[in-house]
Design a protein around this motif. Structure first.
Motif, PDB file in Angstrom:
ATOM      1  N   VAL A  29       0.742  -1.274   0.055  1.00 27.72           N
ATOM      2  CA  VAL A  29      -0.010   0.104   0.032  1.00 27.72           C
ATOM      3  C   VAL A  29       0.968   1.030   0.088  1.00 27.72           C
ATOM      4  CG1 VAL A  29      -2.050  -1.164   1.249  1.00 27.72           C
ATOM      5  CG2 VAL A  29      -0.367   0.008   2.476  1.00 27.72           C
ATOM      6  N   TYR A  30       2.334   1.078   0.026  1.00 27.40           N
ATOM      7  CA  TYR A  30       3.147   2.367   0.033  1.00 27.40           C
ATOM      8  C   TYR A  30       4.377   1.752  -0.072  1.00 27.40           C
ATOM      9  CZ  TYR A  30       5.891   5.930   2.050  1.00 27.40           C
ATOM     10  OH  TYR A  30       6.943   7.040   2.280  1.00 27.40           O
ATOM     11  N   GLU A  31       5.102   2.638  -1.079  1.00 26.60           N
ATOM     12  CA  GLU A  31       6.423   2.546  -1.433  1.00 26.60           C
ATOM     13  C   GLU A  31       7.263   3.767  -1.627  1.00 26.60           C
ATOM     14  OE1 GLU A  31       9.580   0.043  -4.353  1.00 26.60           O
ATOM     15  OE2 GLU A  31       7.448  -0.221  -4.763  1.00 26.60           O
ATOM     16  N   GLN A  32       8.466   4.005  -0.847  1.00 29.35           N
ATOM     17  CA  GLN A  32       9.037   5.313  -1.360  1.00 29.35           C
ATOM     18  C   GLN A  32      10.474   4.751  -1.015  1.00 29.35           C
ATOM     19  OE1 GLN A  32       7.939   8.794   0.808  1.00 29.35           O
ATOM     20  NE2 GLN A  32       9.225  10.087  -0.023  1.00 29.35           N
ATOM     21  N   VAL A  33      11.356   5.357  -1.832  1.00 27.72           N
ATOM     22  CA  VAL A  33      12.805   5.270  -2.073  1.00 27.72           C
ATOM     23  C   VAL A  33      13.507   6.454  -1.539  1.00 27.72           C
ATOM     24  CG1 VAL A  33      14.734   4.539  -3.385  1.00 27.72           C
ATOM     25  CG2 VAL A  33      12.473   3.600  -3.940  1.00 27.72           C
ATOM     26  N   PHE A  34      14.548   6.182  -0.631  1.00 33.42           N
ATOM     27  CA  PHE A  34      15.296   7.193  -0.055  1.00 33.42           C
ATOM     28  C   PHE A  34      16.819   6.921  -0.387  1.00 33.42           C
ATOM     29  CE2 PHE A  34      11.400   6.462   2.380  1.00 33.42           C
ATOM     30  CZ  PHE A  34      10.828   7.677   2.899  1.00 33.42           C
ATOM     31  N   ASP A  35      17.566   8.064  -0.158  1.00 33.08           N
ATOM     32  CA  ASP A  35      18.875   7.926  -0.353  1.00 33.08           C
ATOM     33  C   ASP A  35      19.492   8.317   1.087  1.00 33.08           C
ATOM     34  OD1 ASP A  35      21.833   8.340  -0.749  1.00 33.08           O
ATOM     35  OD2 ASP A  35      21.121   9.680  -2.661  1.00 33.08           O
ATOM     36  N   ALA A  36      20.267   7.261   1.610  1.00 33.78           N
ATOM     37  CA  ALA A  36      20.651   7.296   3.048  1.00 33.78           C
ATOM     38  C   ALA A  36      21.957   8.392   3.282  1.00 33.78           C
ATOM     39  CB  ALA A  36      21.171   6.200   3.649  1.00 33.78           C
ATOM     40  N   SER A  37      22.612   8.878   2.029  1.00 38.11           N
ATOM     41  CA  SER A  37      23.583   9.816   1.961  1.00 38.11           C
ATOM     42  C   SER A  37      23.080  11.279   1.654  1.00 38.11           C
ATOM     43  CB  SER A  37      24.575   9.622   1.086  1.00 38.11           C
ATOM     44  OG  SER A  37      23.842   9.527  -0.328  1.00 38.11           O
ATOM     45  N   ALA A  38      21.828  11.441   1.251  1.00 38.93           N
ATOM     46  CA  ALA A  38      21.288  12.669   0.932  1.00 38.93           C
ATOM     47  C   ALA A  38      19.958  13.193   1.738  1.00 38.93           C
ATOM     48  CB  ALA A  38      20.899  12.979  -0.476  1.00 38.93           C
ATOM     49  N   ASP A  39      19.239  12.164   2.257  1.00 39.87           N
ATOM     50  CA  ASP A  39      17.810  12.429   2.899  1.00 39.87           C
ATOM     51  C   ASP A  39      18.157  12.369   4.573  1.00 39.87           C
ATOM     52  OD1 ASP A  39      16.314  12.354   0.701  1.00 39.87           O
ATOM     53  OD2 ASP A  39      16.249  10.289   0.547  1.00 39.87           O
ATOM     54  N   SER A  40      17.162  12.952   5.144  1.00 39.35           N
ATOM     55  CA  SER A  40      17.340  12.922   6.644  1.00 39.35           C
ATOM     56  C   SER A  40      17.462  11.492   7.109  1.00 39.35           C
ATOM     57  CB  SER A  40      16.238  13.619   7.269  1.00 39.35           C
ATOM     58  OG  SER A  40      14.965  12.971   6.918  1.00 39.35           O
ATOM     59  N   SER A  41      18.153  11.459   8.121  1.00 40.04           N
ATOM     60  CA  SER A  41      18.459   9.940   8.903  1.00 40.04           C
ATOM     61  C   SER A  41      16.873   9.519   9.432  1.00 40.04           C
ATOM     62  CB  SER A  41      19.519   9.921   9.519  1.00 40.04           C
ATOM     63  OG  SER A  41      19.223  10.715  10.595  1.00 40.04           O
ATOM     64  N   GLY A  42      16.230  10.411   9.816  1.00 33.12           N
ATOM     65  CA  GLY A  42      14.831   9.867  10.455  1.00 33.12           C
ATOM     66  C   GLY A  42      13.752  10.070   9.125  1.00 33.12           C
ATOM     67  N   LEU A  43      13.026   9.131   8.946  1.00 28.64           N
ATOM     68  CA  LEU A  43      12.053   9.116   8.080  1.00 28.64           C
ATOM     69  C   LEU A  43      10.627   9.022   8.529  1.00 28.64           C
ATOM     70  CD1 LEU A  43      13.702   6.257   5.619  1.00 28.64           C
ATOM     71  CD2 LEU A  43      14.237   8.806   5.623  1.00 28.64           C
ATOM     72  N   PRO A  44       9.889  10.026   8.357  1.00 30.64           N
ATOM     73  CA  PRO A  44       8.461   9.992   8.896  1.00 30.64           C
ATOM     74  C   PRO A  44       7.443   9.363   7.883  1.00 30.64           C
ATOM     75  CG  PRO A  44       8.875  12.182   8.009  1.00 30.64           C
ATOM     76  CD  PRO A  44      10.291  11.461   7.984  1.00 30.64           C
ATOM     77  N   VAL A  45       7.624   8.029   7.909  1.00 37.29           N
ATOM     78  CA  VAL A  45       6.820   7.192   6.951  1.00 37.29           C
ATOM     79  C   VAL A  45       5.276   7.253   7.197  1.00 37.29           C
ATOM     80  CG1 VAL A  45       6.355   4.847   6.100  1.00 37.29           C
ATOM     81  CG2 VAL A  45       8.811   5.400   6.863  1.00 37.29           C
ATOM     82  N   ILE A  46       4.830   7.273   8.125  1.00 37.29           N
ATOM     83  CA  ILE A  46       3.619   7.782   8.651  1.00 37.29           C
ATOM     84  C   ILE A  46       3.691   8.891   9.365  1.00 37.29           C
ATOM     85  CG2 ILE A  46       1.099   7.159   9.560  1.00 37.29           C
ATOM     86  CD1 ILE A  46       1.525   4.167   8.844  1.00 37.29           C
ATOM     87  N   ASN A  47       2.883  10.222   9.223  1.00 40.50           N
ATOM     88  CA  ASN A  47       2.925  11.316   9.904  1.00 40.50           C
ATOM     89  C   ASN A  47       1.440  11.757   9.933  1.00 40.50           C
ATOM     90  OD1 ASN A  47       3.666  13.631  11.480  1.00 40.50           O
ATOM     91  ND2 ASN A  47       4.756  14.481   9.840  1.00 40.50           N
ATOM     92  N   GLY A  48       0.764  11.304  10.754  1.00 41.95           N
ATOM     93  CA  GLY A  48      -0.970  11.748  10.793  1.00 41.95           C
ATOM     94  C   GLY A  48      -1.636  10.298  11.138  1.00 41.95           C
ATOM     95  N   SER A  49      -2.618  10.325  10.942  1.00 42.48           N
ATOM     96  CA  SER A  49      -3.475   9.142  11.365  1.00 42.48           C
ATOM     97  C   SER A  49      -3.890   8.293  10.346  1.00 42.48           C
ATOM     98  CB  SER A  49      -4.874   9.569  12.113  1.00 42.48           C
ATOM     99  OG  SER A  49      -4.581  10.335  13.423  1.00 42.48           O
ATOM    100  N   TRP A  50      -3.756   6.998  10.460  1.00 38.48           N
ATOM    101  CA  TRP A  50      -4.237   5.963   9.577  1.00 38.48           C
ATOM    102  C   TRP A  50      -4.808   5.027  10.329  1.00 38.48           C
ATOM    103  CZ3 TRP A  50      -0.173   2.850   6.174  1.00 38.48           C
ATOM    104  CH2 TRP A  50      -0.844   2.301   5.255  1.00 38.48           C
ATOM    105  N   ALA A  51      -6.132   4.421   9.903  1.00 36.76           N
ATOM    106  CA  ALA A  51      -6.643   3.532  10.531  1.00 36.76           C
ATOM    107  C   ALA A  51      -6.278   2.154   9.907  1.00 36.76           C
ATOM    108  CB  ALA A  51      -8.142   3.683  10.411  1.00 36.76           C
ATOM    109  N   ILE A  52      -6.002   1.148  10.926  1.00 37.40           N
ATOM    110  CA  ILE A  52      -5.752  -0.233  10.603  1.00 37.40           C
ATOM    111  C   ILE A  52      -6.646  -1.186  11.338  1.00 37.40           C
ATOM    112  CG2 ILE A  52      -3.485   0.307   9.739  1.00 37.40           C
ATOM    113  CD1 ILE A  52      -2.187  -0.954  12.476  1.00 37.40           C
ATOM    114  N   HIS A  53      -6.903  -2.147  10.859  1.00 41.80           N
ATOM    115  CA  HIS A  53      -7.569  -3.155  11.335  1.00 41.80           C
ATOM    116  C   HIS A  53      -7.030  -4.702  11.396  1.00 41.80           C
ATOM    117  CE1 HIS A  53      -9.412  -5.033   7.825  1.00 41.80           C
ATOM    118  NE2 HIS A  53      -9.327  -3.602   7.348  1.00 41.80           N
TER     119      HIS A  53
END
Length: 155
Positions: free
Chosen positions: A103-127
């Protein structure tokens, strides 16, 4: 008699049973409301880390939730500070109509992107279970820790 009293200028007795029953019903409803509002505080934050050979294959970082249990996930943060890959793929999987789907895919660069990745930032319902995976394009990332942190609220 206990639970009964006389109304002035009337000879009939009035029972308090109906009032007592109504108060008991209100107390039960208040207890139910309190249980629901207490959930709003959320569960204790979950922190941890996973150590795998991230370059060999897509590998699970963490599984969040449980089958048949409804939650809101308010935050999921991954830390890639130990990784060196230029293509760190983060993927989320959950059951859709009983079948696990990406349901989600994102590619990051460890040398360029921030080291902390806010993958979910908000509310998401799961059951059901939310499965979080990671894969790197750099063999130097094998055996490195990937830290995670998330917050759940029971629904």
């Amino acid at each position: 008699m206990p639970g009964e009293f006389y109304i002035e200028n009337k000879a009939e007795r009035l029972s308090l049973k109906g009032i007592e029953d109504a108060v008991a019903a209100l107390e039960a409803k208040l207890d139910a409301v309190k249980i629901q509002t207490d959930k709003l505080a959320g569960q204790s934050p979950v922190e941890g880390s996973a150590n795998h050979d991230w370059q060999v294959a897509e590998t699970d970082v963490v599984s969040i939730g449980a089958v048949g249990i409804r939650n809101k996930i308010h935050d999921l943060t991954l830390s890639i500070h130990n990784l060196a890959g230029t293509q760190i793929a983060v993927r989320l999987y959950k059951a859709v109509d009983g079948i696990e789907r990406k349901v989600y895919e994102q590619v990051f660069d460890a040398s360029a992107d921030s080291s902390g990745l806010p993958v979910i930032n908000g509310s998401w319902a799961i059951h059901n279970i939310l499965r979080v995976t990671l894969q790197s394009n750099n063999a130097a990332d094998n055996g490195k820790n990937v830290d995670y942190d998330y917050m759940l609220e029971e629904m």
